[in-house]
Design an enzyme around this catalytic site. Sequence first.
Site, PDB file in Angstrom:
ATOM      1  N   HIS A 121     -91.716  35.334 -25.974  1.00 59.46           N
ATOM      2  CA  HIS A 121     -90.816  36.491 -26.001  1.00 59.46           C
ATOM      3  C   HIS A 121     -89.375  35.972 -26.112  1.00 59.46           C
ATOM      4  O   HIS A 121     -88.576  36.070 -25.182  1.00 59.46           O
ATOM      5  CB  HIS A 121     -91.012  37.321 -24.727  1.00 59.46           C
ATOM      6  CG  HIS A 121     -90.496  38.722 -24.833  1.00 59.46           C
ATOM      7  ND1 HIS A 121     -89.921  39.234 -25.971  1.00 59.46           N
ATOM      8  CD2 HIS A 121     -90.479  39.734 -23.926  1.00 59.46           C
ATOM      9  CE1 HIS A 121     -89.571  40.490 -25.765  1.00 59.46           C
ATOM     10  NE2 HIS A 121     -89.901  40.821 -24.536  1.00 59.46           N
ATOM     11  N   GLN A 174     -86.174  38.127 -25.340  1.00 56.42           N
ATOM     12  CA  GLN A 174     -85.988  38.357 -23.908  1.00 56.42           C
ATOM     13  C   GLN A 174     -85.256  37.182 -23.274  1.00 56.42           C
ATOM     14  O   GLN A 174     -84.307  37.368 -22.507  1.00 56.42           O
ATOM     15  CB  GLN A 174     -87.369  38.546 -23.251  1.00 56.42           C
ATOM     16  CG  GLN A 174     -87.290  38.843 -21.763  1.00 56.42           C
ATOM     17  CD  GLN A 174     -86.599  40.157 -21.473  1.00 56.42           C
ATOM     18  OE1 GLN A 174     -86.977  41.178 -22.008  1.00 56.42           O
ATOM     19  NE2 GLN A 174     -85.571  40.141 -20.638  1.00 56.42           N
ATOM     20  N   CYS A 181     -87.804  41.075 -16.559  1.00 57.21           N
ATOM     21  CA  CYS A 181     -87.655  41.513 -17.964  1.00 57.21           C
ATOM     22  C   CYS A 181     -87.912  43.002 -18.120  1.00 57.21           C
ATOM     23  O   CYS A 181     -87.468  43.592 -19.100  1.00 57.21           O
ATOM     24  CB  CYS A 181     -88.600  40.717 -18.854  1.00 57.21           C
ATOM     25  SG  CYS A 181     -90.323  40.832 -18.343  1.00 57.21           S
TER      26      CYS A 181
HETATM   27  N1  NVA Z   1     -95.457  39.747 -19.970  1.00 58.68           N
HETATM   28  C1  NVA Z   1     -95.209  41.129 -20.314  1.00 58.68           C
HETATM   29  C2  NVA Z   1     -93.824  41.297 -20.798  1.00 58.68           C
HETATM   30  C3  NVA Z   1     -93.453  42.689 -21.177  1.00 58.68           C
HETATM   31  C4  NVA Z   1     -92.045  42.784 -21.698  1.00 58.68           C
HETATM   32  C5  NVA Z   1     -96.223  41.595 -21.343  1.00 58.68           C
HETATM   33  O1  NVA Z   1     -96.501  40.816 -22.268  1.00 58.68           O
HETATM   34  O2  NVA Z   1     -96.732  42.695 -21.221  1.00 58.68           O
HETATM   35  N1   CP Z   2     -88.719  43.568 -21.743  1.00 57.68           N
HETATM   36  C1   CP Z   2     -89.261  44.123 -22.839  1.00 57.68           C
HETATM   37  O1   CP Z   2     -89.532  43.476 -23.838  1.00 57.68           O
HETATM   38  O2   CP Z   2     -89.476  45.454 -22.724  1.00 57.68           O
HETATM   39  P1   CP Z   2     -90.311  46.341 -23.747  1.00 57.68           P
HETATM   40  O3   CP Z   2     -91.757  45.927 -23.616  1.00 57.68           O
HETATM   41  O4   CP Z   2     -90.096  47.756 -23.276  1.00 57.68           O
HETATM   42  O5   CP Z   2     -89.815  46.115 -25.128  1.00 57.68           O
END
Ligand code: NVA
Ligand code: CP
Length: 319
Positions: A142, A145, A275
């Site tokens: 990510h 982020q 996050c």
């Molecule tokens: N680790 C989480 C982050 C969401 C922004 C997911 O992948 O669902």
């Molecule tokens: N933190 C983040 O990526 O949030 P969303 O899943 O809402 O995009």
Amino acid sequence: MRSAIWIVGDLSTMKHLKTLYDLTDSEIQELLALSIELKGEVRQGRRPQLFHQRMVTLVFEKPSLRTRVSFEAAAAQLGGSSVFLSSADAGLNGRESLQDVARVLSSYSDVIVLRTFSQQLIEDFAEASACPVVNGLSDERHPCQSLSDIMTIREALPDKPAAHVTYIGDGNNVACSLAVLTARLGMPLTVCSPVGYELPSAFVQDLQTRVPGARLTQTSDPREAVKTADVVYTDVWASMGQEQESSQRSDIFRPYQVNAELMRQAPQDCRFLHCLPAHRGEEVTEEVVEGPMSLVFEQAANRLHVARGLLAWLTRQAD
Ligand code: NVA
Ligand code: CP
């Protein structure tokens, strides 16, 4: 607006952001500086049109609030536009080949942001794309982020370029990107996870090869892990796609909840990041998310500024 950072870097090759390894050290610094600069501009009522008449296309396999809306808002604020497609709408459900979707979509778009389960899908898509591809989250990474996380830390702790971050929880996509970015910036990172949920060992080996000076520590003891932290960070126990493991993970991760009692083990001026979305009462308690140490809403707001920085920076060579 043309600041000095616009003339830095190699403008000859198209850049993707599939993982943070796509960026050189100086490009990471440029992007962070540009995002901070653009935040300052908007606060003074200026919205430089650095994505004028351009379009970002978002193709998402998973839900999103922050990533989707920050990129759509960023495009609008920079004078461009956006199109959002579910992956099924885009035809990634087998309607046509991924390569054909990538070739066609990139002939209409200036930037494409993908949110997927598979990291490989992003890699394959980028290979066939004629425009920059940004990872808007995969099961493994990510990067947008992490850029916002570091921007938030820099703003909150300007005198601590090597702030010590302690991440408590699953060794997931958020943790992996955070590990890459902190390592690249020379920041110490402690990752504290239950046994069996650490950062993937192949990922750690690769990180240590690519960034030999990485200051990464792994532990399973949360009280020890937060002792010297400048920033404590956590994320959900079950990521998108792991919903069927939620109840099993709840039991395993319970001792890793970031609550007031754990934060009392950290230095008094320690900050808290998440996050989002946050599951209050699971990985974090209400008192921590809403408490004076928390920067989570500044962190979420910075997603917009990083999205603006990215759209402007990735398309600058065509100016
Ligand atoms: N680790 C989480 C982050 C969401 C922004 C997911 O992948 O669902
Ligand atoms: N933190 C983040 O990526 O949030 P969303 O899943 O809402 O995009």
